[in-house]
Design an enzyme around this catalytic site. Structure first.
Site, PDB file in Angstrom:
ATOM      1  N   VAL A 284       0.868  -1.175   0.000  1.00  0.00           N
ATOM      2  CA  VAL A 284       0.000   0.000   0.000  1.00  0.00           C
ATOM      3  C   VAL A 284       0.903   1.222   0.000  1.00  0.00           C
ATOM      4  CG1 VAL A 284      -2.016  -1.088   1.068  1.00  0.00           C
ATOM      5  CG2 VAL A 284      -0.239  -0.104   2.520  1.00  0.00           C
ATOM      6  N   SER A 285       0.372   2.324  -0.527  1.00  0.00           N
ATOM      7  CA  SER A 285       1.209   3.512  -0.701  1.00  0.00           C
ATOM      8  C   SER A 285       1.312   4.374   0.540  1.00  0.00           C
ATOM      9  CB  SER A 285       0.656   4.372  -1.844  1.00  0.00           C
ATOM     10  OG  SER A 285       0.666   3.627  -3.033  1.00  0.00           O
ATOM     11  N   THR A 286       0.266   4.427   1.330  1.00  0.00           N
ATOM     12  CA  THR A 286       0.281   5.329   2.487  1.00  0.00           C
ATOM     13  C   THR A 286      -0.045   4.568   3.759  1.00  0.00           C
ATOM     14  OG1 THR A 286      -2.053   5.905   2.204  1.00  0.00           O
ATOM     15  CG2 THR A 286      -0.442   7.308   1.078  1.00  0.00           C
TER      16      THR A 286
END
Length: 193
Positions: free
Chosen positions: A18-20
């Site tokens: 996941v990016s964040t």
């Protein structure tokens, strides 16, 4: 006494990203567990503009060996650009391993999976080139309308010229003004014209 041939056990390694920090990889993990309950799943919270800064992916790539498989839920969880993706696939192939992308049903251990991945690469490159052309056309139109000036100058060329005329070295000027010696050289060449 005959030696029994026991089949070699191949590992399934799964990568979930996941990016964040506020995103959750649960959907990815659940999809992978449904297909491969025995998978060794590793999660990472990191941006994927490139492969840099993703230690979990690097660790998995070191662990993967002959006959193993790397599984991801979607292609964009592994790589954001085709070059990075193709390098990863090449690295896996060199180890005798393969890649499976569940959502797009790509499996590089099959001929059709390899072909599909290559077609995706062609289309991704085509889309990138179209995007660049549209961007350049937009910049040209904005320049014609006087709305685009380019990136503002960040270096004080007058100060570089003053310091050069006082006899300061390229290195000293670059250090004092926080620019590269090449920038100082370009200004000197402009002065000589």
């Amino acid at each position: 006494m005959p030696i029994e041939n026991t089949p070699t056990r191949h590992n399934i390694f799964a990568y979930c990203r996941v990016s964040t920090l506020d995103q959750n990889p649960t959907m990815q993990v659940d999809a992978i567990k449904a297909r491969y309950p025995e998978a060794i799943i590793r999660e990472e919270k990191a941006s994927a503009t490139s492969r840099d800064g993703r230690p979990v992916l690097e660790l998995l790539m070191q662990m993967i060996g002959q006959g193993d498989k790397l599984v991801v839920w979607k292609l964009d969880r592994l790589a954001r650009n085709m070059l990075d993706l193709l390098k990863l696939v090449e690295e896996l192939e060199a180890k005798g391993a393969s890649l499976e992308v569940l959502d797009q049903q790509i499996d590089t251990s099959t001929a059709s999976g390899k072909a599909f991945l290559q077609m995706l690469g062609v289309f991704a490159e085509f889309e990138t080139n179209l995007r660049k052309e549209r961007q350049l056309a937009g910049i040209a139109k904005a320049k014609e309308a006087g709305k685009y000036k380019g990136r503002p100058e960040t270096i004080d060329k007058d100060e570089i010229r003053r310091m050069l005329s006082e006899g300061s070295s390229h290195a000293a000027i670059a250090k004092k003004l926080g620019c590269s010696p090449k920038t100082v050289q370009r200004v000197r060449k402009e002065m000589a014209r």
